[in-house]
Enzyme design. Structure first.
Site, PDB file in Angstrom:
ATOM      1  N   ILE A   1       0.874  -1.185   0.000  1.00  0.00           N
ATOM      2  CA  ILE A   1       0.000   0.000   0.000  1.00  0.00           C
ATOM      3  C   ILE A   1       0.905   1.227   0.000  1.00  0.00           C
ATOM      4  O   ILE A   1       1.702   1.400   0.927  1.00  0.00           O
ATOM      5  CB  ILE A   1      -0.893   0.069   1.262  1.00  0.00           C
ATOM      6  N   HIS A   2       0.794   2.054  -1.031  1.00  0.00           N
ATOM      7  CA  HIS A   2       1.646   3.248  -0.997  1.00  0.00           C
ATOM      8  C   HIS A   2       1.053   4.467  -1.693  1.00  0.00           C
ATOM      9  O   HIS A   2       1.499   5.578  -1.465  1.00  0.00           O
ATOM     10  CB  HIS A   2       3.008   2.943  -1.644  1.00  0.00           C
TER      11      HIS A   2
END
Length: 354
Positions: free
Chosen positions: A201-202
């Site tokens: 997740i970024h």
């Protein structure tokens, strides 16, 4: 011939590994690292393990707003271009480093080569989409990874000097997959023995929105599977800021290098991510990919049934983790793994014709 290549973020380091190797067999390539990714686990480790040449310049711009970051890069890149007088500037993908590298070159009338041109999510609220479009329209050589990318450029009136070379990340996977298989022992260190889901997740659209990030965290907590999550610094910051927490089924680890990431991908049951690069790597590895975004540039992976777009809907993420299973073969949609060699040949041919 002197070529300046611009890198600044993880996917660009990976793409540069095979391309720099090919270019340096015949020409003078200078590598500029903008410093957009400056954390050691997000930057330095990639240069070391992929044997990418040490950057000739490091701008060390660090984090900041899009305007501040891009502006700093523009100022510093212009100085270097004037000093080095390159024949070409080569940029990758869709980051602020990409746009700054291309724009600074275009203003000085230096031909721009865009590797991974033509990608479109058709969501102009994404900074990456804006960067892609602007870079494509000021580039002289547009090297696309897929047929759909080529069609996107045609629809925008760009038809000259467009070449479908395949995907340079596929080159890198083929180069380093066996090394990861033989030398990486991350799973042993983590004491992971059974099936697991690999998650990343970024993207700012997910991390900076408390509701989207909350839905993702709750879905992972409730999915019923072991989840390995190499946590991005920005994600970690917002998890703490929003007061969110993970259950015991989530194994949080620091960001990993490319070789260790390949090991995690090769051995995962499924991959759940909001990363563009990891969607492709999942396809290369033959792993079902669940994409936590509302759209993707890699529409081909969705069309052939190996990538499922779920946004950040909690129930859709949980259901996909439990049930999503591709039922088709994986056609060769990203080329033959010889994109770097084609880049070298195209640049040489184009240079002779100018």
């Amino acid at each position: 011939m002197k070529i300046i290549s611009i890198v600044g973020a993880r996917p660009q380091f990976i793409k540069a590994a095979p391309v720099s190797k090919a270019l340096r067999t015949k020409h003078n390539e200078l590598l500029i690292h903008t410093g957009q990714h400056y954390d050691e686990n997000m930057s330095k480790v990639f240069f070391e393990e992929l044997k990418i040449p040490r950057p000739d310049y490091n701008l060390e711009v660090g984090s900041g707003s899009h305007g501040k970051m891009t502006g700093m890069m523009l100022e510093k890149l212009e100085e270097i271009y004037l000093k080095e007088k390159p024949d070409f500037v080569l940029v990758y993908g869709d980051t602020n480093s990409t746009l700054a590298g291309a724009l600074a070159a275009s203003k000085l009338l230096i031909p721009v080569i865009h590797v991974e041109a033509g990608l479109r999510s058709f969501n102009k609220t994404m900074p990456e989409e804006q960067n892609r479009i602007l870079t494509d329209h000021i580039s002289e050589l547009l090297l696309v990874p897929t047929k759909d990318a080529e069609k996107n450029l045609t629809n925008e009136g760009i038809t000259d000097s467009v070449y479908n070379i395949g995907d340079v990340m596929y080159d890198a996977v083929l180069d380093f997959k066996e090394i990861a298989r033989k030398k990486s022992d991350l799973l042993k260190k983590l004491d992971i023995k059974g099936d697991y889901i690999l998650t990343t997740i970024h993207r700012a659209e997910n991390t900076n929105d408390i509701n989207r990030l909350k839905n993702i965290v709750e879905a992972l907590n409730e999915c019923g599977s072991t989840v390995i999550l190499p946590i991005h610094p920005r994600t970690k910051k917002y998890i703490l800021e929003y007061g969110l927490s993970f259950n015991d089924n989530i194994k949080l680890i620091d960001p990993v290098g490319y070789i260790e990431m390949l090991e995690l991908e090769m051995n995962a049951n499924k991959i759940v991510s909001d990363s563009g690069g990891i969607q492709k790597e999942a396809y290369f590895m033959g792993k079902p990919c669940i994409t936590m975004r509302d759209e993707t540039e890699w529409v081909e992976t969705v069309e052939v049934g190996w990538n499922l777009i779920v946004g950040t809907d909690k129930e859709k993420i949980k259901t996909a983790i439990k049930e999503f299973a591709p039922n088709s073969d994986r056609p060769e949609i990203f080329g033959d793994g010889k994109a770097a060699e084609k880049i070298l040949n195209i640049i040489e041919s184009y240079s002779k014709e100018r």
